[in-house]
Design a protein around this motif. Structure first.
Motif, PDB file in Angstrom:
ATOM      1  N   ALA A 286       1.056  -1.013  -0.252  1.00  0.00           N
ATOM      2  CA  ALA A 286       0.010  -0.130   0.113  1.00  0.00           C
ATOM      3  C   ALA A 286       0.692   0.947  -0.239  1.00  0.00           C
ATOM      4  O   ALA A 286       0.694   2.491   1.128  1.00  0.00           O
ATOM      5  CB  ALA A 286      -1.128   0.278   0.997  1.00  0.00           C
TER       6      ALA A 286
ATOM      7  N   GLY B 294       0.312   0.784  -4.444  1.00  0.00           N
ATOM      8  CA  GLY B 294      -0.693   0.447  -4.558  1.00  0.00           C
ATOM      9  C   GLY B 294      -2.308   0.341  -4.833  1.00  0.00           C
ATOM     10  O   GLY B 294      -3.046  -0.055  -4.737  1.00  0.00           O
TER      11      GLY B 294
ATOM     12  N   THR C  34       9.510   9.939   0.368  1.00  0.00           N
ATOM     13  CA  THR C  34      10.042  10.499  -0.389  1.00  0.00           C
ATOM     14  C   THR C  34      10.058  11.595  -0.444  1.00  0.00           C
ATOM     15  O   THR C  34      10.066  12.255   0.416  1.00  0.00           O
ATOM     16  CB  THR C  34       9.373   9.799  -1.637  1.00  0.00           C
ATOM     17  OG1 THR C  34       9.650  10.179  -2.791  1.00  0.00           O
ATOM     18  CG2 THR C  34       8.095  10.648  -0.942  1.00  0.00           C
ATOM     19  N   HIS C  35      11.017  12.325  -1.658  1.00  0.00           N
ATOM     20  CA  HIS C  35      11.376  13.977  -1.587  1.00  0.00           C
ATOM     21  C   HIS C  35       9.959  14.518  -1.598  1.00  0.00           C
ATOM     22  O   HIS C  35       9.579  15.830  -0.346  1.00  0.00           O
ATOM     23  CB  HIS C  35      12.368  13.816  -3.044  1.00  0.00           C
ATOM     24  CG  HIS C  35      13.236  15.414  -2.427  1.00  0.00           C
ATOM     25  ND1 HIS C  35      14.254  15.770  -3.408  1.00  0.00           N
ATOM     26  CD2 HIS C  35      13.335  16.412  -1.596  1.00  0.00           C
ATOM     27  CE1 HIS C  35      14.778  16.831  -2.844  1.00  0.00           C
ATOM     28  NE2 HIS C  35      14.232  17.405  -2.150  1.00  0.00           N
TER      29      HIS C  35
ATOM     30  N   LEU D 294       9.042  15.660  -4.699  1.00  0.00           N
ATOM     31  CA  LEU D 294       8.900  16.386  -5.520  1.00  0.00           C
ATOM     32  C   LEU D 294       8.205  16.175  -7.111  1.00  0.00           C
ATOM     33  O   LEU D 294       7.972  14.684  -7.497  1.00  0.00           O
ATOM     34  CB  LEU D 294      10.370  16.292  -6.642  1.00  0.00           C
ATOM     35  CG  LEU D 294      10.154  17.443  -7.829  1.00  0.00           C
ATOM     36  CD1 LEU D 294      10.545  18.524  -8.181  1.00  0.00           C
ATOM     37  CD2 LEU D 294      12.244  16.753  -7.886  1.00  0.00           C
TER      38      LEU D 294
ATOM     39  N   PHE E 120       4.821  17.378  -3.732  1.00  0.00           N
ATOM     40  CA  PHE E 120       3.803  17.246  -3.375  1.00  0.00           C
ATOM     41  C   PHE E 120       3.583  16.412  -1.326  1.00  0.00           C
ATOM     42  O   PHE E 120       4.776  16.906  -1.335  1.00  0.00           O
ATOM     43  CB  PHE E 120       2.691  15.824  -3.999  1.00  0.00           C
ATOM     44  CG  PHE E 120       3.938  14.634  -4.036  1.00  0.00           C
ATOM     45  CD1 PHE E 120       4.027  13.948  -2.713  1.00  0.00           C
ATOM     46  CD2 PHE E 120       4.676  14.610  -5.226  1.00  0.00           C
ATOM     47  CE1 PHE E 120       5.350  12.978  -3.206  1.00  0.00           C
ATOM     48  CE2 PHE E 120       5.929  14.155  -5.256  1.00  0.00           C
ATOM     49  CZ  PHE E 120       5.827  13.332  -4.248  1.00  0.00           C
TER      50      PHE E 120
ATOM     51  N   GLY F  27      18.179   6.385  -1.126  1.00  0.00           N
ATOM     52  CA  GLY F  27      18.537   8.408  -1.345  1.00  0.00           C
ATOM     53  C   GLY F  27      18.270   7.960  -0.492  1.00  0.00           C
ATOM     54  O   GLY F  27      17.897   7.848   0.673  1.00  0.00           O
TER      55      GLY F  27
ATOM     56  N   ALA G 213       7.012   8.096  -7.682  1.00  0.00           N
ATOM     57  CA  ALA G 213       5.776   9.047  -7.394  1.00  0.00           C
ATOM     58  C   ALA G 213       4.788   9.531  -8.054  1.00  0.00           C
ATOM     59  O   ALA G 213       3.687   9.215  -8.628  1.00  0.00           O
ATOM     60  CB  ALA G 213       6.063   9.716  -5.772  1.00  0.00           C
TER      61      ALA G 213
HETATM   62  C1  LIG Z   1      15.060   8.862  -1.603  1.00  0.00           C
HETATM   63  C2  LIG Z   1      13.714   9.028  -3.262  1.00  0.00           C
HETATM   64  C3  LIG Z   1      13.814  10.020  -3.029  1.00  0.00           C
HETATM   65  C4  LIG Z   1      12.541  10.054  -4.091  1.00  0.00           C
HETATM   66  N1  LIG Z   1      11.926  10.840  -5.025  1.00  0.00           N
HETATM   67  C5  LIG Z   1      10.822  11.613  -5.529  1.00  0.00           C
HETATM   68  C6  LIG Z   1      10.506  12.710  -5.409  1.00  0.00           C
HETATM   69  O1  LIG Z   1      10.587  13.639  -5.474  1.00  0.00           O
HETATM   70  N2  LIG Z   1       9.009  12.286  -6.624  1.00  0.00           N
HETATM   71  C7  LIG Z   1       9.011  11.653  -6.684  1.00  0.00           C
HETATM   72  O2  LIG Z   1       8.219  10.939  -7.873  1.00  0.00           O
HETATM   73  N3  LIG Z   1       9.731  10.109  -6.936  1.00  0.00           N
HETATM   74  C8  LIG Z   1      10.229  10.052  -6.112  1.00  0.00           C
HETATM   75  N4  LIG Z   1      11.085   8.419  -5.948  1.00  0.00           N
HETATM   76  C9  LIG Z   1      10.406   8.238  -6.144  1.00  0.00           C
HETATM   77  C10 LIG Z   1       9.438   7.133  -5.353  1.00  0.00           C
HETATM   78  O3  LIG Z   1       9.477   7.204  -4.168  1.00  0.00           O
HETATM   79  C11 LIG Z   1       8.477   5.477  -5.554  1.00  0.00           C
HETATM   80  O4  LIG Z   1       9.097   5.068  -7.071  1.00  0.00           O
HETATM   81  C12 LIG Z   1       7.333   5.048  -4.968  1.00  0.00           C
HETATM   82  O5  LIG Z   1       7.783   5.673  -3.498  1.00  0.00           O
HETATM   83  C13 LIG Z   1       7.280   3.607  -5.103  1.00  0.00           C
HETATM   84  O6  LIG Z   1       6.072   3.355  -4.281  1.00  0.00           O
HETATM   85  P1  LIG Z   1       5.705   2.058  -4.543  1.00  0.00           P
HETATM   86  O7  LIG Z   1       4.378   1.418  -4.196  1.00  0.00           O
HETATM   87  O8  LIG Z   1       6.035   1.232  -5.743  1.00  0.00           O
HETATM   88  O9  LIG Z   1       6.743   1.030  -3.808  1.00  0.00           O
HETATM   89  P2  LIG Z   1       6.658   1.167  -1.720  1.00  0.00           P
HETATM   90  O10 LIG Z   1       5.768   2.748  -1.487  1.00  0.00           O
HETATM   91  O11 LIG Z   1       8.009   0.743  -0.766  1.00  0.00           O
HETATM   92  O12 LIG Z   1       5.183   0.670  -1.349  1.00  0.00           O
HETATM   93  C14 LIG Z   1       5.753  -0.785  -1.892  1.00  0.00           C
HETATM   94  C15 LIG Z   1       4.549  -1.332   0.073  1.00  0.00           C
HETATM   95  O13 LIG Z   1       4.710  -2.639   0.393  1.00  0.00           O
HETATM   96  C16 LIG Z   1       5.066  -2.764   1.400  1.00  0.00           C
HETATM   97  N5  LIG Z   1       5.376  -5.001   1.080  1.00  0.00           N
HETATM   98  C17 LIG Z   1       6.740  -5.157   1.030  1.00  0.00           C
HETATM   99  N6  LIG Z   1       6.526  -5.943   1.651  1.00  0.00           N
HETATM  100  C18 LIG Z   1       5.435  -7.242   2.154  1.00  0.00           C
HETATM  101  C19 LIG Z   1       4.782  -8.310   2.222  1.00  0.00           C
HETATM  102  N7  LIG Z   1       5.684  -9.629   2.189  1.00  0.00           N
HETATM  103  N8  LIG Z   1       3.345  -7.753   2.521  1.00  0.00           N
HETATM  104  C20 LIG Z   1       2.434  -6.969   2.275  1.00  0.00           C
HETATM  105  N9  LIG Z   1       3.140  -5.529   1.639  1.00  0.00           N
HETATM  106  C21 LIG Z   1       4.604  -6.073   0.947  1.00  0.00           C
HETATM  107  C22 LIG Z   1       6.268  -1.858   1.434  1.00  0.00           C
HETATM  108  O14 LIG Z   1       5.831  -2.639   3.139  1.00  0.00           O
HETATM  109  C23 LIG Z   1       5.871  -1.415   0.898  1.00  0.00           C
HETATM  110  O15 LIG Z   1       4.291  -0.300   1.813  1.00  0.00           O
HETATM  111  C24 LIG Z   1      11.764   9.163  -4.556  1.00  0.00           C
HETATM  112  C25 LIG Z   1      12.613   7.873  -4.436  1.00  0.00           C
HETATM  113  C26 LIG Z   1      13.621   7.571  -3.677  1.00  0.00           C
HETATM  114  C27 LIG Z   1      14.277   6.463  -2.297  1.00  0.00           C
END
Ligand SMILES: Cc1cc2nc3c(=O)[nH]c(=O)nc-3n(C[C@H](O)[C@H](O)[C@H](O)COP(=O)(O)OP(=O)(O)OC[C@H]3O[C@@H](n4cnc5c(N)ncnc54)[C@H](O)[C@@H]3O)c2cc1C
Length: 366
Positions: free
Chosen positions: A12, A16, A46-47, A49, A144, A228, A348
């Motif tokens: 989530a 998700g 996350t940052h 942006l 955001f 990061g 994001a």
């Molecule tokens: C340092 C940094 C800065 C960033 N800055 C930006 C920005 O400024 N702007 C931008 O657009 N993007 C940015 N990004 C990218 C963005 O943050 C990510 O692409 C995005 O948060 C990924 O979202 P997600 O839902 O795919 O993953 P996640 O948010 O990691 O969600 C995955 C979820 O799966 C859960 N999970 C894992 N294993 C299991 C399991 N076995 N059972 C149940 N749940 C599980 C985890 O707990 C987690 O909550 C940045 C990323 C980083 C690292």
């Protein structure tokens, strides 16, 4: 279908939650299993942006175009979470000036509306910029609030009937006859009980954990967890996103978050996204880079540093060259396992289109 199809989403974060929202609109029953709380993975750290795509318009055009298209949509559908304050790319030396024509051409190719302004005008807009700046370009960046953005999608999804199961960790896949996935087994971390969830389709939206999760189904998703570091300071020294006019590097973005500024970010690889060391040298290096953009950082108080892992898709490229685009895997096509899909990579800023493409795939499969 006699009953609504049931989709199980694992994870989530932004991806998700946006997917749950999309599938609910398309008439699915949806259950979201999350091992922590909503946005407890990368999305909560996350940052913030809202990319215009300008950061990627020279070296990663696919991601740049996704970002500008989604930037415009998120500003409409989630405006309550976004401070649409714009951004500036500033050049400080000859190398930055050499990058400028490539940057202008890249922005035009990706249809990002930009405007080159004089250094004097940039200083009127942002008086705390380095007064020695040589060039400035305005871009449609924004900021955001990470938690609010994830929760906005989750709230819409819940309003449309999606059930969220926080603190439920998926531990095993349930295989039906023929080796296909029919659901998952999850541990309720509050009660210690194991529950089986059965669905028509199971979607792995676990970001940097996608490779680990996929291995439970015996399939390979080539994700490189790429963390990061971000560092927060106690003064809102700028009102816009400030970027270095150069290829993406460490500590080259500074953005306002409420009353603070946050510097981002570094990029390195780890094996385990659950254990990411916070390196003091990286914090110091980011501080030094940000001081070049906005020297007043030196007079602000450091409030904290935090780290999280990007889910980057492994290719032949390495380090910063890895694309920020996303990929949706139909494991029927790749490994002949029916009932299981993975969505990972991306930003994001692109979570909505990631959700839409995944929901398109799920609909075509069912
Ligand atoms: C340092 C940094 C800065 C960033 N800055 C930006 C920005 O400024 N702007 C931008 O657009 N993007 C940015 N990004 C990218 C963005 O943050 C990510 O692409 C995005 O948060 C990924 O979202 P997600 O839902 O795919 O993953 P996640 O948010 O990691 O969600 C995955 C979820 O799966 C859960 N999970 C894992 N294993 C299991 C399991 N076995 N059972 C149940 N749940 C599980 C985890 O707990 C987690 O909550 C940045 C990323 C980083 C690292």
């Amino acid at each position: 279908m006699p009953t609504l199809p049931h989709a199980i989403i694992i994870g989530a974060g932004f991806t998700g939650c946006a997917l749950a929202h999309d599938l609910a609109l398309r008439g699915f029953q949806v259950s979201v299993l999350e091992r922590g709380e909503i946005a407890s993975g990368t999305s909560g750290r996350t940052h913030g942006l809202l990319h215009s795509g300008a950061r990627y318009c020279v070296n990663d055009l696919e991601a740049a175009i996704e970002c500008i298209e989604e930037n415009k949509i998120l500003r409409k559908i989630a405006s309550q979470c976004i401070e649409y304050n714009g951004g500036l790319f500033i050049g400080l030396n000859d190398a930055d000036l050499e990058y400028l024509p490539k940057f202008l051409a890249g922005a035009e190719t990706c249809q990002i509306s930009i405007e080159q302004i004089s250094p004097e005008k940039a200083l009127i807009l942002e008086p705390n910029l380095n007064p020695a700046l040589l060039a400035a370009v305005m871009v449609p960046d924004g900021v955001f609030d990470p938690l609010r953005l994830a929760l906005a999608f989750a709230a819409s999804a819940a309003e449309n009937g999606v059930r969220f199961f926080p603190h439920h960790e998926v531990q095993e896949m349930v295989f039906d006859g023929g080796g296909n996935i029919g659901g998952v087994t999850a541990l309720n971390k509050h009660t210690g009980n194991l529950y089986e969830f059965r669905g028509d389709i199971t979607i792995n939206a676990t970001g940097a954990w996608a490779g680990i999760l996929a291995s439970l189904a015996g399939v390979d998703v080539p994700i490189i967890p790429t963390p990061g570091v971000m560092v927060a300071y106690d003064k809102r020294l700028v009102n816009r996103v400030i970027n270095r006019l150069a290829e993406p590097g460490d500590g080259d973005i500074l953005l306002p978050q409420r009353r603070m500024v946050v510097i981002g970010t570094t990029s390195f690889e780890v094996e385990d996204p659950d254990y990411i060391p916070l390196d003091k040298n990286q914090i110091n290096q980011m501080y030094a880079c940000a001081c070049q953009l906005v020297p007043g950082i030196a007079y602000a108080l450091q409030r904290g540093a935090y780290v999280s892992a990007r889910p980057l898709i492994k290719t032949k490229m390495v380090g910063r060259s890895l694309s920020r685009t996303f990929k949706c895997y139909d494991h029927k096509e790749s490994e002949n396992i029916e009932g299981f899909v993975t969505i990972t990579g991306g930003k994001a800023t692109t979570c909505r289109i990631m959700a839409e493409k995944t929901a398109d795939l799920v609909c075509s499969k069912l």
